[in-house]
Design a protein around this motif. Structure first.
Motif, PDB file in Angstrom:
ATOM      1  N   MET A  80       0.925  -1.366   0.010  1.00 19.10           N
ATOM      2  CA  MET A  80      -0.058   0.114  -0.096  1.00 19.10           C
ATOM      3  C   MET A  80       0.728   1.293  -0.195  1.00 19.10           C
ATOM      4  O   MET A  80       0.388   2.289  -0.500  1.00 19.10           O
ATOM      5  N   ASN A  82       3.349   4.293  -0.919  1.00 17.31           N
ATOM      6  CA  ASN A  82       3.900   4.838  -1.996  1.00 17.31           C
ATOM      7  C   ASN A  82       5.134   4.036  -2.454  1.00 17.31           C
ATOM      8  O   ASN A  82       5.983   3.796  -1.530  1.00 17.31           O
ATOM      9  N   SER A  88       0.419   5.685   2.005  1.00 16.66           N
ATOM     10  CA  SER A  88      -0.627   6.265   1.025  1.00 16.66           C
ATOM     11  C   SER A  88      -1.583   7.023   1.985  1.00 16.66           C
ATOM     12  O   SER A  88      -1.477   7.348   2.973  1.00 16.66           O
ATOM     13  N   GLN A  91      -3.326   5.124   4.602  1.00 13.59           N
ATOM     14  CA  GLN A  91      -2.250   4.950   5.838  1.00 13.59           C
ATOM     15  C   GLN A  91      -2.346   6.357   6.614  1.00 13.59           C
ATOM     16  O   GLN A  91      -2.442   6.136   7.795  1.00 13.59           O
ATOM     17  N   HIS A 114      -8.824   0.786   0.434  1.00 18.74           N
ATOM     18  CA  HIS A 114      -8.311   1.020  -0.780  1.00 18.74           C
ATOM     19  C   HIS A 114      -9.183   0.654  -2.027  1.00 18.74           C
ATOM     20  O   HIS A 114      -9.231   1.245  -2.899  1.00 18.74           O
ATOM     21  N   LEU A 156      -7.296  12.215  -1.952  1.00 21.29           N
ATOM     22  CA  LEU A 156      -7.094  11.460  -3.259  1.00 21.29           C
ATOM     23  C   LEU A 156      -7.940  12.298  -4.480  1.00 21.29           C
ATOM     24  O   LEU A 156      -7.528  12.160  -5.598  1.00 21.29           O
TER      25      LEU A 156
END
Ligand code: FES
Ligand code: FES
Length: 166
Positions: A80, A82, A88, A91, A114, A156
């Motif tokens: 997960m 990067n 991420s 996280q 996710h 995101l």
């Protein structure tokens, strides 16, 4: 017992092993591949602590045989972060929003979230709660897990928002 060959891709790495047909995917991941983030919290397929992403779907790996995963593309919590090692958005969201305590449900919870955010990038609170209904947590009361997922969704969605604003 007779062993059968299994080839799959886990967190971008191709692995090949021989497994007994009865070997559960969760045991294969943890004991054979040393991917010990996904956990086992039950024997009745309820808790979701064993959740992984398999061929784009959230799957409870305690209820799949390793042999059934032959040819699959799989992501676990270990995949997960990067590529540069930073966390991420999910996280980071779990950390920022205090979405974990003992951490036992967290690998499954984050892996599920996710996939959920790929299915629905902008979920309502109700959709988040529904979306993680297959994942039990005994510590948090879920409230901060919802906030963590909202945090990640916002992060995101940000580049798009910026683009739209330009
Ligand atoms: S270990 Fe509980 S659902 Fe898989
Ligand atoms: S943080 Fe302990 S079970 Fe969820």
């Amino acid at each position: 017992m007779e062993q059968i060959p299994v080839t799959l891709t886990v967190n971008g790495k191709k692995v090949q092993r021989f497994v007994e047909p009865r070997t559960l995917l969760i045991h294969f991941l943890r004991e054979e591949l040393n991917i010990t983030g996904p956990h086992i919290g039950c024997e009745t397929s309820h808790c979701g602590a064993c959740t992984v992403e398999m061929n784009g779907m959230s799957v409870k790996s305690c209820t799949v045989f390793a042999a059934q995963a032959n040819g699959a593309e799989m992501t676990t919590i270990e995949g997960m972060a990067n590529p540069d090692g930073t966390l991420s958005a999910l996280q980071e969201g779990f950390r920022q929003m205090h979405g974990l305590q003992c951490g036992f449900c967290t690998p499954g919870m984050i892996t599920r979230a996710h996939t959920l955010l790929k299915e629905n990038p902008n979920p309502s609170e109700e959709e988040i709660r529904m979306g993680i209904a297959g994942n039990l947590c005994r510590c948090t009361g879920y409230q901060n897990i919802v906030k963590a997922i909202q945090y990640a969704a916002e992060q995101l969605n940000q580049p798009e928002t910026q683009e739209a604003a330009e």
